[in-house]
Design a protein around this motif. Sequence first.
Motif, PDB file in Angstrom:
ATOM      1  N   VAL A   1      -3.844  -4.258   1.501  1.00 54.58           N
ATOM      2  CA  VAL A   1      -2.989  -4.992   2.450  1.00 54.58           C
ATOM      3  C   VAL A   1      -1.581  -4.398   2.492  1.00 54.58           C
ATOM      4  N   ASP A   2      -0.973  -4.417   3.666  1.00 54.96           N
ATOM      5  CA  ASP A   2       0.456  -4.088   3.794  1.00 54.96           C
ATOM      6  C   ASP A   2       0.963  -4.740   5.076  1.00 54.96           C
ATOM      7  N   VAL A   3       2.262  -5.072   5.104  1.00 56.64           N
ATOM      8  CA  VAL A   3       2.839  -5.628   6.337  1.00 56.64           C
ATOM      9  C   VAL A   3       3.100  -4.519   7.351  1.00 56.64           C
TER      10      VAL A   3
ATOM     11  N   ILE B   1      11.046 -10.660  -2.114  1.00 62.51           N
ATOM     12  CA  ILE B   1       9.758 -10.233  -1.535  1.00 62.51           C
ATOM     13  C   ILE B   1       8.634 -10.492  -2.538  1.00 62.51           C
ATOM     14  N   LYS B   2       8.918 -10.221  -3.814  1.00 59.99           N
ATOM     15  CA  LYS B   2       7.900 -10.460  -4.851  1.00 59.99           C
ATOM     16  C   LYS B   2       7.555 -11.961  -4.921  1.00 59.99           C
ATOM     17  N   THR B   3       8.592 -12.818  -5.001  1.00 66.69           N
ATOM     18  CA  THR B   3       8.308 -14.248  -5.199  1.00 66.69           C
ATOM     19  C   THR B   3       7.591 -14.824  -3.973  1.00 66.69           C
TER      20      THR B   3
ATOM     21  N   HIS C   1       0.916  -3.238 -15.219  1.00 64.96           N
ATOM     22  CA  HIS C   1       1.866  -2.174 -14.888  1.00 64.96           C
ATOM     23  C   HIS C   1       1.195  -0.802 -14.988  1.00 64.96           C
ATOM     24  N   PHE C   2       0.847  -0.272 -13.813  1.00 68.08           N
ATOM     25  CA  PHE C   2       0.199   1.040 -13.731  1.00 68.08           C
ATOM     26  C   PHE C   2       1.262   2.136 -13.763  1.00 68.08           C
ATOM     27  N   PHE C   3       0.787   3.376 -13.965  1.00 71.19           N
ATOM     28  CA  PHE C   3       1.695   4.529 -13.983  1.00 71.19           C
ATOM     29  C   PHE C   3       1.329   5.490 -12.855  1.00 71.19           C
TER      30      PHE C   3
ATOM     31  N   SER D   1       0.830  -1.212   0.000  1.00 75.04           N
ATOM     32  CA  SER D   1       0.000   0.000   0.000  1.00 75.04           C
ATOM     33  C   SER D   1       0.858   1.252   0.000  1.00 75.04           C
ATOM     34  N   GLY D   2       1.953   1.196  -0.746  1.00 74.15           N
ATOM     35  CA  GLY D   2       2.821   2.366  -0.900  1.00 74.15           C
ATOM     36  C   GLY D   2       2.288   3.268  -2.007  1.00 74.15           C
ATOM     37  N   THR D   3       3.195   3.986  -2.654  1.00 73.95           N
ATOM     38  CA  THR D   3       2.826   4.946  -3.707  1.00 73.95           C
ATOM     39  C   THR D   3       1.838   4.341  -4.697  1.00 73.95           C
ATOM     40  N   MET D   4       2.153   3.164  -5.217  1.00 72.52           N
ATOM     41  CA  MET D   4       1.337   2.587  -6.280  1.00 72.52           C
ATOM     42  C   MET D   4       0.123   1.843  -5.736  1.00 72.52           C
ATOM     43  N   GLY D   5       0.337   1.003  -4.716  1.00 71.40           N
ATOM     44  CA  GLY D   5      -0.736   0.162  -4.188  1.00 71.40           C
ATOM     45  C   GLY D   5      -1.940   0.968  -3.737  1.00 71.40           C
TER      46      GLY D   5
ATOM     47  N   GLU E   1      -0.423  -7.422  -6.926  1.00 71.70           N
ATOM     48  CA  GLU E   1       0.741  -7.312  -6.035  1.00 71.70           C
ATOM     49  C   GLU E   1       1.499  -6.035  -6.371  1.00 71.70           C
ATOM     50  N   ALA E   2       1.757  -5.199  -5.332  1.00 76.16           N
ATOM     51  CA  ALA E   2       2.513  -3.943  -5.546  1.00 76.16           C
ATOM     52  C   ALA E   2       3.472  -3.729  -4.371  1.00 76.16           C
ATOM     53  N   VAL E   3       4.204  -4.789  -4.019  1.00 73.40           N
ATOM     54  CA  VAL E   3       5.182  -4.676  -2.916  1.00 73.40           C
ATOM     55  C   VAL E   3       6.502  -4.149  -3.479  1.00 73.40           C
ATOM     56  N   PHE E   4       7.521  -4.029  -2.616  1.00 76.15           N
ATOM     57  CA  PHE E   4       8.827  -3.515  -3.050  1.00 76.15           C
ATOM     58  C   PHE E   4       9.330  -4.270  -4.281  1.00 76.15           C
ATOM     59  N   GLU E   5      10.119  -3.570  -5.099  1.00 76.95           N
ATOM     60  CA  GLU E   5      10.689  -4.180  -6.311  1.00 76.95           C
ATOM     61  C   GLU E   5      11.919  -5.027  -5.922  1.00 76.95           C
ATOM     62  N   LYS E   6      11.723  -5.992  -5.043  1.00 78.07           N
ATOM     63  CA  LYS E   6      12.815  -6.865  -4.603  1.00 78.07           C
ATOM     64  C   LYS E   6      12.378  -8.296  -4.910  1.00 78.07           C
TER      65      LYS E   6
ATOM     66  N   THR F   1       0.866  -8.569 -11.266  1.00 81.76           N
ATOM     67  CA  THR F   1       1.975  -7.919 -10.564  1.00 81.76           C
ATOM     68  C   THR F   1       2.220  -6.555 -11.201  1.00 81.76           C
ATOM     69  N   ASN F   2       2.511  -5.571 -10.353  1.00 80.98           N
ATOM     70  CA  ASN F   2       2.777  -4.219 -10.845  1.00 80.98           C
ATOM     71  C   ASN F   2       4.276  -3.991 -11.053  1.00 80.98           C
ATOM     72  N   THR F   3       5.049  -5.070 -11.130  1.00 82.48           N
ATOM     73  CA  THR F   3       6.501  -4.901 -11.277  1.00 82.48           C
ATOM     74  C   THR F   3       6.850  -4.003 -12.468  1.00 82.48           C
ATOM     75  N   SER F   4       7.917  -3.210 -12.294  1.00 78.84           N
ATOM     76  CA  SER F   4       8.368  -2.352 -13.398  1.00 78.84           C
ATOM     77  C   SER F   4       9.428  -3.056 -14.223  1.00 78.84           C
ATOM     78  N   SER F   5      10.097  -4.037 -13.616  1.00 74.97           N
ATOM     79  CA  SER F   5      11.287  -4.533 -14.315  1.00 74.97           C
ATOM     80  C   SER F   5      11.542  -6.037 -14.202  1.00 74.97           C
TER      81      SER F   5
HETATM   82  N1  LIG Z   1       6.670   4.265  -7.981  1.00 79.23           N
HETATM   83  C1  LIG Z   1       6.420   4.204  -9.286  1.00 79.23           C
HETATM   84  O1  LIG Z   1       6.426   5.226  -9.997  1.00 79.23           O
HETATM   85  C2  LIG Z   1       6.085   2.878  -9.939  1.00 79.23           C
HETATM   86  C3  LIG Z   1       5.494   2.873 -11.215  1.00 79.23           C
HETATM   87  C4  LIG Z   1       5.123   1.644 -11.778  1.00 79.23           C
HETATM   88  C5  LIG Z   1       5.373   0.468 -11.100  1.00 79.23           C
HETATM   89  N2  LIG Z   1       5.966   0.497  -9.864  1.00 79.23           N
HETATM   90  C6  LIG Z   1       6.176  -0.778  -9.170  1.00 79.23           C
HETATM   91  O2  LIG Z   1       5.157  -0.917  -8.176  1.00 79.23           O
HETATM   92  C7  LIG Z   1       5.658  -1.681  -7.064  1.00 79.23           C
HETATM   93  C8  LIG Z   1       5.496  -0.881  -5.795  1.00 79.23           C
HETATM   94  O3  LIG Z   1       6.196   0.333  -5.939  1.00 79.23           O
HETATM   95  P1  LIG Z   1       5.904   1.572  -4.974  1.00 79.23           P
HETATM   96  O4  LIG Z   1       6.556   2.745  -5.612  1.00 79.23           O
HETATM   97  O5  LIG Z   1       4.461   1.624  -4.626  1.00 79.23           O
HETATM   98  O6  LIG Z   1       6.731   1.126  -3.692  1.00 79.23           O
HETATM   99  P2  LIG Z   1       6.630   1.657  -2.189  1.00 79.23           P
HETATM  100  O7  LIG Z   1       7.959   1.456  -1.595  1.00 79.23           O
HETATM  101  O8  LIG Z   1       6.022   3.021  -2.155  1.00 79.23           O
HETATM  102  O9  LIG Z   1       5.554   0.652  -1.514  1.00 79.23           O
HETATM  103  C9  LIG Z   1       5.751  -0.711  -1.355  1.00 79.23           C
HETATM  104  C10 LIG Z   1       4.903  -1.172  -0.184  1.00 79.23           C
HETATM  105  O10 LIG Z   1       4.955  -2.609  -0.115  1.00 79.23           O
HETATM  106  C11 LIG Z   1       4.885  -2.953   1.253  1.00 79.23           C
HETATM  107  N3  LIG Z   1       5.371  -4.311   1.428  1.00 79.23           N
HETATM  108  C12 LIG Z   1       6.640  -4.767   1.397  1.00 79.23           C
HETATM  109  N4  LIG Z   1       6.680  -6.111   1.578  1.00 79.23           N
HETATM  110  C13 LIG Z   1       5.391  -6.504   1.717  1.00 79.23           C
HETATM  111  C14 LIG Z   1       4.775  -7.773   1.912  1.00 79.23           C
HETATM  112  N5  LIG Z   1       5.481  -8.873   2.000  1.00 79.23           N
HETATM  113  N6  LIG Z   1       3.418  -7.826   2.013  1.00 79.23           N
HETATM  114  C15 LIG Z   1       2.683  -6.688   1.942  1.00 79.23           C
HETATM  115  N7  LIG Z   1       3.227  -5.463   1.745  1.00 79.23           N
HETATM  116  C16 LIG Z   1       4.549  -5.372   1.636  1.00 79.23           C
HETATM  117  C17 LIG Z   1       5.752  -1.914   1.943  1.00 79.23           C
HETATM  118  O11 LIG Z   1       5.485  -1.851   3.342  1.00 79.23           O
HETATM  119  C18 LIG Z   1       5.373  -0.650   1.172  1.00 79.23           C
HETATM  120  O12 LIG Z   1       4.320   0.031   1.835  1.00 79.23           O
HETATM  121  C19 LIG Z   1       7.113  -2.013  -7.418  1.00 79.23           C
HETATM  122  O13 LIG Z   1       7.144  -3.261  -8.011  1.00 79.23           O
HETATM  123  C20 LIG Z   1       7.478  -0.918  -8.436  1.00 79.23           C
HETATM  124  O14 LIG Z   1       8.503  -1.318  -9.309  1.00 79.23           O
HETATM  125  C21 LIG Z   1       6.315   1.674  -9.251  1.00 79.23           C
END
Ligand SMILES: NC(=O)c1ccc[n+]([C@@H]2O[C@H](COP(=O)([O-])OP(=O)(O)OC[C@H]3O[C@@H](n4cnc5c(N)ncnc54)[C@H](O)[C@@H]3O)[C@@H](O)[C@H]2O)c1
Length: 298
Positions: free
Chosen positions: A45-47, A108-110, A152-154, A24-28, A100-105, A128-132
Amino acid sequence: MPRRRWRSFNGHRGGKLKVSVIGSGTMGRGIGQIFAQNGYDVNQVDVDQTALNMAEKSILESLNKLYSKHAISESPEDILKRINFSDSMESVRRSDLVIEAVFEKLEIKTDTLSKISDTVDKDVIIGTNTSSISINFLSKYVRNPERFLGIHFFNPVPIMKLVEVVSSELTTEFYLKKASDLLVNVGKDPVFVKDFPGFVSNRVLMPLIREAILVFEENVANARDIDKTFRLGMNHPMGPLELADFIGLDVCQDIMEVLYINYGDPRFKAPVTLRNFVNSGKLGRKSGEGFYKYEVKK
Ligand SMILES: NC(=O)c1ccc[n+]([C@@H]2O[C@H](COP(=O)([O-])OP(=O)(O)OC[C@H]3O[C@@H](n4cnc5c(N)ncnc54)[C@H](O)[C@@H]3O)[C@@H](O)[C@H]2O)c1
């Protein structure tokens, strides 16, 4: 706002459609907002409880802004009532679509995708909203991978209409169509792309940003004039350096690294100036400084 029914979607699950967004970060939070705004029940959802609190606050702020501009007619409070904020993966169980929109790690994604696919029914779409990260690679962690795809949202999600819909070798037409219908229902305009690093958007954008940084590095022009060249000469709404600051310089560096590793082409190599900015904490808008200075919202 009419309530959407699963019946119109695949015909066998009753009740209102429920969309779960993991992360539930920037994108979620933006993804959760657009589904709630369009009548879906959302499970956000977020941890991290702080991230959930911030998500609730920022969704309400964004809805209030849209309401004051008459871009939505339903009250922000009523829309917010459709969102359940949760720190438990169990809450995902009865979903019809999970994004799924968790960290780009990678790990964590898998791990998150395995948990999602162990929790939901086998016909639930998982995006999955992964960028890469490769969608084919991630599909190994999803049971019944024919229902798995990149969505993949923007940023900012409530504003940007584009979504790149990315299929793996195993994604079927049936699920691609269902996912794209859902996206159209929430006002998005999808493009369909194959699973190549950077998809279309970042593969084309990153070399532009990289070259603009090199031009800046070589003092050919200052940041304002580089950006002005693109705004006034090419009719881009933002110049490449402003856009890099907006995306996040750390995010740009991460994406360039993935592209460079995958294509082995120097046109994707992160410039020294970008690395220096990131190492010194100048991450663009979010940190208050990048190629420009910004006021950071507390
Ligand atoms: N920021 C962008 O402009 C952008 C654009 C398109 C795609 N994306 C992709 O979207 C995804 C999320 O990016 P973001 O910018 O929102 O990241 P972010 O860091 O703002 O948010 C990620 C959130 O995921 C949560 N999280 C981490 N592990 C978790 C887990 N196991 N279960 C539940 N929540 C968990 C974190 O607490 C955090 O709130 C990434 O894959 C990124 O590549 C980002």
